[in-house]
Design an enzyme around this catalytic site. Structure first.
Site, PDB file in Angstrom:
ATOM      1  N   ASP A  99       0.856  -1.186   0.000  1.00 41.65           N
ATOM      2  CA  ASP A  99       0.000   0.000   0.000  1.00 41.65           C
ATOM      3  C   ASP A  99       0.892   1.237   0.000  1.00 41.65           C
ATOM      4  O   ASP A  99       1.876   1.293   0.735  1.00 41.65           O
ATOM      5  CB  ASP A  99      -0.896  -0.023   1.242  1.00 41.65           C
ATOM      6  CG  ASP A  99      -2.064   0.959   1.150  1.00 41.65           C
ATOM      7  OD1 ASP A  99      -1.814   2.158   0.903  1.00 41.65           O
ATOM      8  OD2 ASP A  99      -3.212   0.530   1.335  1.00 41.65           O
TER       9      ASP A  99
ATOM     10  N   ASN B 270     -12.718  -3.951   2.932  1.00 40.91           N
ATOM     11  CA  ASN B 270     -13.688  -2.872   3.070  1.00 40.91           C
ATOM     12  C   ASN B 270     -14.629  -2.915   1.871  1.00 40.91           C
ATOM     13  O   ASN B 270     -14.170  -3.055   0.736  1.00 40.91           O
ATOM     14  CB  ASN B 270     -12.971  -1.523   3.116  1.00 40.91           C
ATOM     15  CG  ASN B 270     -12.020  -1.410   4.300  1.00 40.91           C
ATOM     16  OD1 ASN B 270     -12.300  -1.924   5.371  1.00 40.91           O
ATOM     17  ND2 ASN B 270     -10.888  -0.751   4.094  1.00 40.91           N
TER      18      ASN B 270
ATOM     19  N   GLY C 201     -15.774   1.827   4.045  1.00 40.09           N
ATOM     20  CA  GLY C 201     -14.513   2.541   3.891  1.00 40.09           C
ATOM     21  C   GLY C 201     -13.721   2.146   2.663  1.00 40.09           C
ATOM     22  O   GLY C 201     -12.508   2.368   2.608  1.00 40.09           O
TER      23      GLY C 201
ATOM     24  N   HIS D  59     -10.135  -5.867  -2.894  1.00 39.58           N
ATOM     25  CA  HIS D  59      -8.783  -6.096  -2.384  1.00 39.58           C
ATOM     26  C   HIS D  59      -8.823  -6.441  -0.904  1.00 39.58           C
ATOM     27  O   HIS D  59      -9.703  -5.995  -0.181  1.00 39.58           O
ATOM     28  CB  HIS D  59      -7.883  -4.879  -2.635  1.00 39.58           C
ATOM     29  CG  HIS D  59      -8.407  -3.580  -2.083  1.00 39.58           C
ATOM     30  ND1 HIS D  59      -9.411  -2.864  -2.694  1.00 39.58           N
ATOM     31  CD2 HIS D  59      -8.068  -2.868  -0.987  1.00 39.58           C
ATOM     32  CE1 HIS D  59      -9.661  -1.769  -2.009  1.00 39.58           C
ATOM     33  NE2 HIS D  59      -8.868  -1.747  -0.954  1.00 39.58           N
TER      34      HIS D  59
ATOM     35  N   HIS E 289      -6.695  -6.075   2.513  1.00 38.02           N
ATOM     36  CA  HIS E 289      -5.585  -5.429   3.204  1.00 38.02           C
ATOM     37  C   HIS E 289      -4.956  -6.455   4.145  1.00 38.02           C
ATOM     38  O   HIS E 289      -5.667  -7.093   4.924  1.00 38.02           O
ATOM     39  CB  HIS E 289      -6.069  -4.251   4.054  1.00 38.02           C
ATOM     40  CG  HIS E 289      -6.590  -3.089   3.268  1.00 38.02           C
ATOM     41  ND1 HIS E 289      -5.834  -1.961   3.040  1.00 38.02           N
ATOM     42  CD2 HIS E 289      -7.774  -2.878   2.660  1.00 38.02           C
ATOM     43  CE1 HIS E 289      -6.548  -1.088   2.330  1.00 38.02           C
ATOM     44  NE2 HIS E 289      -7.731  -1.619   2.090  1.00 38.02           N
TER      45      HIS E 289
HETATM   46 ZN   LIG Z   1      -8.713  -0.525   0.654  1.00 36.78          ZN
END
Ligand SMILES: [Zn+2]
Ligand SMILES: [Zn+2]
Length: 113
Positions: A31, A86, A92, A99, A101
């Site tokens: 990220d 999310n 969010g 994806h 996280h």
């Molecule tokens: Zn994200």
């Protein structure tokens, strides 16, 4: 592929990313605004906007297994880590390409904000 999708463009190699691992169907990269010492995103190569639209079990399984493999490679499998998906605005979700996280390397609080 949606022309305006950031993650499709990363998957296609059109936008550079710090790729840490990949499979035939999924790719994992760091990220760019990490929220923990380890913060990797795991995405399907195929465009799926959100988890609520996912329809391919083996593809989702591949994502989860890659997330676990990343955690082992990053050295956070034993200390602990979090996998987060999310979904849409209240969840969010910032980029509308599914994806996971993978966050770790520090003590994460629960519940999330
Ligand atoms: Zn994200
Ligand atoms: Zn996409």
């Amino acid at each position: 592929m949606p022309e305006d999708c950031l993650f499709c463009r990363i998957a296609a190699g059109e936008i550079p990313a710090d790729v840490v691992d990949q499979t035939e169907r999924a790719i994992a990269f760091r990220d760019i605004t990490p929220q923990a010492p380890v913060h990797v995103l795991v995405i399907p190569r195929r465009h799926i906007a959100t988890l609520s639209l996912a329809d391919d079990g083996p593809e989702l399984g591949d994502l989860m297994l890659l997330a676990a493999r990343v955690a082992r490679a990053e050295g956070i499998a034993e200390s602990g880590f979090r996998t987060v998906i999310n979904t849409n605005d209240d969840g969010g979700q910032m980029v509308h390409h599914l994806h996971i996280h993978v966050l770790g390397g520090r003590r994460l609080r629960w519940p999330p904000g």
